[in-house]
Write a protein that holds these residues in place. Structure first.
Motif, short mmCIF file in Angstrom:
data_model
loop_
_atom_site.label_atom_id
_atom_site.label_comp_id
_atom_site.label_asym_id
_atom_site.label_seq_id
_atom_site.Cartn_x
_atom_site.Cartn_y
_atom_site.Cartn_z
N PRO A 38 0.80 -1.24 0.00
CA PRO A 38 0.00 0.00 0.00
C PRO A 38 0.82 1.28 0.00
CG PRO A 38 -0.89 -1.54 1.60
CD PRO A 38 0.41 -2.13 1.10
N ASN A 39 2.02 1.25 0.54
CA ASN A 39 2.86 2.46 0.61
C ASN A 39 3.83 2.56 -0.57
OD1 ASN A 39 4.36 0.25 1.46
ND2 ASN A 39 5.61 1.48 2.84
N GLU A 40 3.56 1.81 -1.64
CA GLU A 40 4.44 1.81 -2.81
C GLU A 40 3.66 2.18 -4.07
OE1 GLU A 40 7.69 -1.60 -1.67
OE2 GLU A 40 5.78 -2.28 -2.51
N ASP A 41 4.39 2.71 -5.05
CA ASP A 41 3.84 3.01 -6.36
C ASP A 41 4.58 2.20 -7.41
OD1 ASP A 41 2.01 5.02 -5.48
OD2 ASP A 41 3.67 6.44 -5.35
N ALA A 42 3.87 1.81 -8.47
CA ALA A 42 4.45 1.03 -9.56
C ALA A 42 4.68 1.94 -10.76
CB ALA A 42 3.51 -0.12 -9.93
N TYR A 43 5.82 1.76 -11.42
CA TYR A 43 6.18 2.57 -12.59
C TYR A 43 6.62 1.68 -13.74
CZ TYR A 43 6.27 6.66 -9.57
OH TYR A 43 5.93 7.68 -8.71
N LEU A 44 6.34 2.16 -14.95
CA LEU A 44 6.83 1.53 -16.16
C LEU A 44 7.76 2.53 -16.84
CD1 LEU A 44 6.72 -0.83 -18.22
CD2 LEU A 44 4.93 0.47 -19.39
N ILE A 45 8.98 2.09 -17.09
CA ILE A 45 9.96 2.93 -17.79
C ILE A 45 10.10 2.38 -19.20
CG2 ILE A 45 12.35 3.74 -17.84
CD1 ILE A 45 12.35 3.19 -14.76
N THR A 46 9.94 3.24 -20.17
CA THR A 46 10.10 2.88 -21.58
C THR A 46 11.30 3.68 -22.09
OG1 THR A 46 7.71 2.65 -21.76
CG2 THR A 46 8.94 2.82 -23.81
#
Length: 103
Positions: free
Chosen positions: A38-46
């Motif tokens: 819950p205290n994390e964010d997900a990212y996609l790097i292109t």
């Protein structure tokens, strides 16, 4: 592509992109969200890189992993992924898996 998860307080930018990428966008998203808390964010790097600047490629394990020096990346984009709300069960399972893998 590179999928990562970071603390919601952290910033993802060109200084901490990382060096392990994949040719598979769906696999990158999986890495970003598989143990999300819950205290994390997900990212996609292109990003783009010239073939001559790739350090190594691993095609086993279904990951299509590419190791590279992020200094040679171009046209990179960092997008925060929309994720579902985690249930108590998801949180418990993710924490258990993190603990098992870090032991």
């Amino acid at each position: 592509y590179r999928g990562i998860r970071v603390s919601s307080d952290d910033v993802v930018d060109e200084e901490n992109i990382g060096f392990s990428f994949t040719l598979d966008k769906d696999k990158a998203k999986w890495f970003a969200t598989r143990l999300l808390m819950p205290n994390e964010d997900a990212y996609l790097i292109t990003a783009q890189i010239d073939k001559k600047d790739i350090l190594s490629v691993f095609l086993n394990r279904g990951e299509e992993e590419v190791l590279l020096d992020p200094e040679y990346l171009s046209d990179y984009k960092i997008d925060k992924l929309k994720t579902k709300k985690l249930s108590d069960r998801d949180i418990f399972t993710n924490q258990l898996q993190k603990n098992l893998w870090s032991a």
